[in-house]
Structure formats: C-alpha cells, structure tokens
Scaffold this motif. Sequence first.
Motif, PDB file in Angstrom:
ATOM      1  N   ASP A 174       0.828  -1.207   0.000  1.00 47.69           N
ATOM      2  CA  ASP A 174       0.000   0.000   0.000  1.00 47.69           C
ATOM      3  C   ASP A 174       0.862   1.256   0.000  1.00 47.69           C
ATOM      4  OD1 ASP A 174      -2.317  -1.465  -0.019  1.00 47.69           O
ATOM      5  OD2 ASP A 174      -2.719  -1.261   2.124  1.00 47.69           O
ATOM      6  N   ALA A 215       2.329   1.678  -3.542  1.00 45.94           N
ATOM      7  CA  ALA A 215       1.310   2.126  -4.499  1.00 45.94           C
ATOM      8  C   ALA A 215       1.071   3.633  -4.350  1.00 45.94           C
ATOM      9  CB  ALA A 215       0.013   1.348  -4.283  1.00 45.94           C
ATOM     10  N   LEU A 216       0.992   4.107  -3.097  1.00 47.49           N
ATOM     11  CA  LEU A 216       0.809   5.538  -2.862  1.00 47.49           C
ATOM     12  C   LEU A 216       2.045   6.318  -3.287  1.00 47.49           C
ATOM     13  CD1 LEU A 216      -1.012   7.760  -1.668  1.00 47.49           C
ATOM     14  CD2 LEU A 216       0.077   7.326   0.548  1.00 47.49           C
ATOM     15  N   ARG A 229       4.175   5.534  -5.658  1.00 49.68           N
ATOM     16  CA  ARG A 229       4.216   5.611  -7.121  1.00 49.68           C
ATOM     17  C   ARG A 229       3.212   6.637  -7.645  1.00 49.68           C
ATOM     18  NH1 ARG A 229       8.282   4.696  -9.094  1.00 49.68           N
ATOM     19  NH2 ARG A 229       7.386   6.318 -10.363  1.00 49.68           N
ATOM     20  N   GLU A 230       2.024   6.663  -7.043  1.00 52.64           N
ATOM     21  CA  GLU A 230       1.015   7.629  -7.453  1.00 52.64           C
ATOM     22  C   GLU A 230       1.510   9.055  -7.224  1.00 52.64           C
ATOM     23  OE1 GLU A 230      -3.709   8.642  -6.532  1.00 52.64           O
ATOM     24  OE2 GLU A 230      -2.566   7.321  -5.201  1.00 52.64           O
ATOM     25  N   TYR A 231       2.141   9.257  -6.081  1.00 53.51           N
ATOM     26  CA  TYR A 231       2.682  10.579  -5.734  1.00 53.51           C
ATOM     27  C   TYR A 231       3.776  10.995  -6.722  1.00 53.51           C
ATOM     28  CZ  TYR A 231       5.408  14.010  -3.043  1.00 53.51           C
ATOM     29  OH  TYR A 231       6.099  15.123  -2.635  1.00 53.51           O
ATOM     30  N   ASP A 264       4.410   9.820  -9.795  1.00 53.32           N
ATOM     31  CA  ASP A 264       3.942   9.924 -11.176  1.00 53.32           C
ATOM     32  C   ASP A 264       3.219  11.231 -11.433  1.00 53.32           C
ATOM     33  OD1 ASP A 264       5.017   7.451 -11.634  1.00 53.32           O
ATOM     34  OD2 ASP A 264       3.119   6.355 -11.484  1.00 53.32           O
ATOM     35  N   GLN A 265       2.510  11.747 -10.424  1.00 50.98           N
ATOM     36  CA  GLN A 265       1.739  12.970 -10.630  1.00 50.98           C
ATOM     37  C   GLN A 265       2.464  14.234 -10.170  1.00 50.98           C
ATOM     38  OE1 GLN A 265      -2.457  13.050  -9.889  1.00 50.98           O
ATOM     39  NE2 GLN A 265      -2.620  10.816  -9.797  1.00 50.98           N
ATOM     40  N   ARG A 266       3.394  14.108  -9.240  1.00 48.38           N
ATOM     41  CA  ARG A 266       4.051  15.301  -8.683  1.00 48.38           C
ATOM     42  C   ARG A 266       5.516  15.438  -9.099  1.00 48.38           C
ATOM     43  NH1 ARG A 266       1.662  18.108  -4.429  1.00 48.38           N
ATOM     44  NH2 ARG A 266      -0.593  17.950  -4.622  1.00 48.38           N
ATOM     45  N   THR A 301      -1.322  11.234  -1.130  1.00 47.25           N
ATOM     46  CA  THR A 301      -2.176  11.165  -2.311  1.00 47.25           C
ATOM     47  C   THR A 301      -2.258  12.528  -2.989  1.00 47.25           C
ATOM     48  OG1 THR A 301      -4.405  10.705  -3.136  1.00 47.25           O
ATOM     49  CG2 THR A 301      -4.240  11.551  -0.879  1.00 47.25           C
ATOM     50  N   ASP A 356      -4.616  13.402  -4.871  1.00 44.45           N
ATOM     51  CA  ASP A 356      -6.024  13.637  -5.181  1.00 44.45           C
ATOM     52  C   ASP A 356      -6.710  14.614  -4.235  1.00 44.45           C
ATOM     53  OD1 ASP A 356      -5.763  11.802  -7.244  1.00 44.45           O
ATOM     54  OD2 ASP A 356      -6.435  10.108  -6.014  1.00 44.45           O
TER      55      ASP A 356
END
Length: 274
Positions: free
Chosen positions: A107, A110-111, A113-115, A117-119, A178, A180
């Motif tokens: 978990d 995953a967070l 990578r999300e951070y 990829d977007q930031r 996140t 989001d």
Amino acid sequence: MRHTLPIAPQFYVTAPQPCPYLEGRMERKLFTSLQGNGVEQLNSSLSQQGFRRSQNVLYRPSCSDCSACMSARINVDAFKPTRSQRKTHNRSRYLERRATSPWATEDQYALFREYLDQRHADGGMADMDVFEYAAMVEETPIRTRVIEYMDPERNALTAVALTDVLEDGLSMVYSFYTPDLPQNSLGTFMVLDHIEIAREAGLPYVYLGYWVAGSQKMGYKANFSGLEVYFGGQWTPLKDPAAFEAEDHPLSSAPIAEQVANIHLPQGQHPSKR
C-alpha cells in the motif's frame, strides 16, 4: 587477518552533477557511512551540523561554487501557526495517525508511485522500483518510524512520512501523500503534525531537510515560523529569506578540508577526508 571498522567516520566527496534546484549549477555532496558503534549519536550529532540521512549514509551539500542549500529545522517553541496553517491542520484532522517500525508495504509503494507519477515524474526518484523503495524505508541502522495517515471512512492510506528520532528532535527523511486532495495541503499537514508529535515528546526541533535560497520548489519551508537554517556553522533564524539569496556565490563555500576539520563528532572522535 582481522578487519575492523574505522574508529572515526571517513568523509568522502561525490563527483559534481547538475543541481536539481538551481538551473545551470552543479551540486556536490560531502558524505559518510552510518556504521559501527554509536550510529545513533553520530546521526544526531551530524544532523545538528546540517547533515541528512539516506539509508546508511549521512550527507550534506558541499558545492564548490554555491552554498544556497541550507539544512532547515523548526524550533518547536518558537513556532506559531498562521491562520492558513490552522485551517490546513483542521481540514485533515480526521486522518488517523499510525506509527510503525520501518517496514515497507504494498500500500505504501502504491501511494508512493502515485505521488511520484503525478508530482515528480521527472525527479531523481521517478524510476524507483518496489525493491529500491523497500531499501529506502528498511535500510536504517538507527531509530526510525514510518508514520502513516489513514482515512478511517475509506480505510485508505492517505499520507506517509519516514521519520528519524534524534536526540533533539524528529527528522522528516521523506514524505509522500495522495495527489487527489490538493485542497488539503497534506505536505504542510504532515509538518504541522510532526510539530505536535515533537512537542508531546518534549523534543525541541523538527528537521525538514534543505531549504534552498532562490528555489521556488523549496520555498514553502519558509512559511513556517520558527524556521532555522544551518548557515556559517551555526543555526540562524530565517527571518528574511531574501537575505540569503546571494549565497550562491563561489566565494561563499569553504574548502572541503576546512569543512571536514570543523565537523564535531561524538566522544571526541576526529573526522578524516578520503
């Protein structure tokens, strides 16, 4: 033949590479390994002298033609939240804080990578895989905690901070969250929460990494009252950020040998440069 670890830390210098904060400049780091006995004391002592930890390495900028990067920490007693910061804190108070041992989870990754990829898709950590992430979290010879922030309604991991516990404070090694919920300013929220944790634990400082004079990317750190920067061999209150803008001058950096000679180590050890 028996081999033993050096009695005192050995200091090394990296090769110059492009600076990620100031365009057209080159960065160089002075570093040593965290190994042998007394690593907790060594980490605390060097953190108080502007060093940062990355896994089992302690480093600080040692650029030949610039000294704009300065270690920053918040003096907990001197910190007074702004109206905006109080709103930020209240907006995310519903998150549940959970401190754990330095152990990487799916978990978290995953967070993470999300951070990225977007930031920070073009940053130096953008290509980190799950094994490299696990090493960043788990390879620590000192007292380190992973502080997770959970959304109880969604049972979702929302933010994470990798934090060292020093003799005089908390050091936020790395944090992510996140992307989001931009309205929640989760990066600021985690700093504010660490100030609360430090205050509850009776620790006087929260170490934030580096503040870089002239870098918009690092400018947010100057928004915290009670901020101090390690400048000229001592901690100085950051009252006017613009006063440090000129510190990207070649003559503002001391020679490496002088820098190493002025490092103070615990138990009367003497540093050496290799």
